[in-house]
Design a protein around this motif. Structure first.
Motif, short mmCIF file in Angstrom:
data_model
loop_
_atom_site.label_atom_id
_atom_site.label_comp_id
_atom_site.label_asym_id
_atom_site.label_seq_id
_atom_site.Cartn_x
_atom_site.Cartn_y
_atom_site.Cartn_z
N ARG A 7 3.63 3.05 -12.05
CA ARG A 7 3.01 1.72 -11.99
C ARG A 7 3.94 0.65 -12.57
O ARG A 7 3.95 -0.48 -12.09
CB ARG A 7 1.66 1.73 -12.70
CG ARG A 7 0.66 2.53 -11.90
CD ARG A 7 -0.71 2.50 -12.48
NE ARG A 7 -1.55 3.33 -11.63
CZ ARG A 7 -2.57 4.01 -12.06
NH1 ARG A 7 -2.93 3.96 -13.32
NH2 ARG A 7 -3.27 4.75 -11.23
N SER A 19 -4.16 -1.13 -11.39
CA SER A 19 -4.76 -0.33 -10.32
C SER A 19 -4.99 -1.18 -9.08
O SER A 19 -5.18 -2.39 -9.17
CB SER A 19 -6.09 0.30 -10.77
OG SER A 19 -7.06 -0.70 -11.00
N LYS A 62 0.83 -1.21 0.00
CA LYS A 62 0.00 0.00 0.00
C LYS A 62 0.87 1.26 0.00
O LYS A 62 0.64 2.18 -0.78
CB LYS A 62 -0.92 0.00 1.23
CG LYS A 62 -1.94 1.13 1.22
CD LYS A 62 -2.80 1.11 2.47
CE LYS A 62 -3.82 0.02 2.38
NZ LYS A 62 -4.81 0.06 3.46
N PHE A 67 6.39 0.04 -9.83
CA PHE A 67 5.73 -0.74 -8.78
C PHE A 67 5.62 -2.21 -9.18
O PHE A 67 5.93 -3.10 -8.39
CB PHE A 67 4.35 -0.15 -8.47
CG PHE A 67 3.60 -0.95 -7.45
CD1 PHE A 67 3.94 -0.86 -6.11
CD2 PHE A 67 2.56 -1.78 -7.82
CE1 PHE A 67 3.25 -1.60 -5.15
CE2 PHE A 67 1.87 -2.53 -6.88
CZ PHE A 67 2.22 -2.43 -5.54
N SER A 68 5.21 -2.47 -10.41
CA SER A 68 5.09 -3.84 -10.89
C SER A 68 6.43 -4.56 -10.84
O SER A 68 6.50 -5.74 -10.47
CB SER A 68 4.54 -3.86 -12.32
OG SER A 68 3.25 -3.28 -12.37
N GLU A 105 -7.22 -0.63 -5.33
CA GLU A 105 -8.09 0.16 -4.47
C GLU A 105 -8.72 -0.81 -3.48
O GLU A 105 -8.67 -2.03 -3.70
CB GLU A 105 -9.16 0.89 -5.29
CG GLU A 105 -10.04 -0.03 -6.09
CD GLU A 105 -10.95 0.70 -7.06
OE1 GLU A 105 -12.16 0.68 -6.83
OE2 GLU A 105 -10.43 1.28 -8.04
N TYR A 117 2.69 1.55 -3.47
CA TYR A 117 1.75 1.86 -4.56
C TYR A 117 1.29 3.31 -4.46
O TYR A 117 1.25 4.02 -5.47
CB TYR A 117 0.56 0.91 -4.53
CG TYR A 117 -0.43 1.18 -5.64
CD1 TYR A 117 -0.14 0.80 -6.94
CD2 TYR A 117 -1.63 1.82 -5.40
CE1 TYR A 117 -1.02 1.06 -7.98
CE2 TYR A 117 -2.52 2.08 -6.42
CZ TYR A 117 -2.22 1.69 -7.71
OH TYR A 117 -3.10 1.97 -8.73
N GLU A 118 0.93 3.75 -3.28
CA GLU A 118 0.46 5.13 -3.11
C GLU A 118 1.55 6.13 -3.47
O GLU A 118 1.27 7.19 -4.03
CB GLU A 118 -0.03 5.36 -1.68
CG GLU A 118 -1.33 4.65 -1.36
CD GLU A 118 -2.48 5.04 -2.28
OE1 GLU A 118 -2.61 6.22 -2.64
OE2 GLU A 118 -3.25 4.14 -2.66
N TYR A 139 -3.46 -4.71 -0.17
CA TYR A 139 -3.84 -3.30 -0.21
C TYR A 139 -5.13 -3.05 0.59
O TYR A 139 -5.29 -2.00 1.19
CB TYR A 139 -4.06 -2.87 -1.67
CG TYR A 139 -4.29 -1.40 -1.83
CD1 TYR A 139 -3.23 -0.53 -2.02
CD2 TYR A 139 -5.58 -0.86 -1.78
CE1 TYR A 139 -3.43 0.83 -2.16
CE2 TYR A 139 -5.79 0.50 -1.91
CZ TYR A 139 -4.71 1.34 -2.10
OH TYR A 139 -4.91 2.68 -2.23
N ARG A 189 1.99 5.48 -7.75
CA ARG A 189 0.92 5.32 -8.75
C ARG A 189 0.70 6.51 -9.66
O ARG A 189 0.34 6.33 -10.81
CB ARG A 189 -0.38 4.91 -8.09
CG ARG A 189 -1.04 5.99 -7.30
CD ARG A 189 -2.33 5.51 -6.74
NE ARG A 189 -2.96 6.56 -5.97
CZ ARG A 189 -4.19 6.54 -5.61
NH1 ARG A 189 -4.96 5.53 -5.94
NH2 ARG A 189 -4.68 7.53 -4.90
N SER A 190 0.89 7.71 -9.21
CA SER A 190 0.62 8.87 -10.06
C SER A 190 1.89 9.49 -10.64
O SER A 190 1.82 10.50 -11.31
CB SER A 190 -0.20 9.91 -9.30
OG SER A 190 0.43 10.23 -8.10
#
Length: 159
Positions: free
Chosen positions: A20, A43, A7, A23-24, A45, A10-11, A85, A14-15
């Motif tokens: 991403r 994504s 979490k 992250f992957s 959530e 990713y947070e 997450y 992600r933007s």
């Protein structure tokens, strides 16, 4: 309590440009077997995660379609990242079982969507099975694989 590294990372990413993808790659380095499918986490959530796998020679079977176990690998990846997450910080998880239905020949880029219901009723101190339902679809949106992945969810130990 410990915040989930999934979490938190990713947070943070992600933007950002290429966030991403980075992250992957991090997830695939942490659990190296996932590198065999070269996943892209699209994504995350609460209660829902999406990941994708390109069709390439390295994930094919003897008949030239995407191998069933590559599809399972994608399903487990999205299930694990989604539950990680989504869980409250008071709990942890481990995969316990996987029921898989191979519905069609898998061809092309595949997308896996993992969903979890019922986490809002998880009580502090409670341990139980949680099912992550995963549909793997082809480019046309046809479900080629469905997996119900059972996660054993338990309270974290006090530090």
């Amino acid at each position: 309590m410990t915040t989930s590294p999934i979490k938190t990372t990713y947070e943070a990413l992600r933007s950002r440009p290429l966030g991403r993808r980075i992250f992957s790659t991090i997830v695939s380095l942490k659990a190296p077997y996932f590198r065999t499918i070269r996943p892209a986490i699209i994504s995350l959530e609460p209660g829902r995660g999406v990941a994708r796998m390109r069709d390439r020679w390295g994930v094919h079977n003897h008949i030239g379609t995407v191998h069933a176990i590559a599809c399972c690998n994608l399903a487990e990846l999205v299930a694990g990242t989604t539950i990680d997450y989504s869980l409250p910080e008071s709990h942890r998880w481990i995969p316990k079982g996987m029921n898989v239905a191979y519905l069609k020949k898998a061809r092309g880029t595949l997308t896996a969507v993992g969903t979890i219901d019922g986490l809002d009723t998880l009580q502090v101190g409670e341990a139980r099975d949680v099912i992550v339902a995963v549909d793997v679809t082809d480019r046309a949106g046809v479900v080629v694989v469905h997996a119900d992945i059972t996660m054993w969810v338990t309270p974290r130990r006090a530090s």
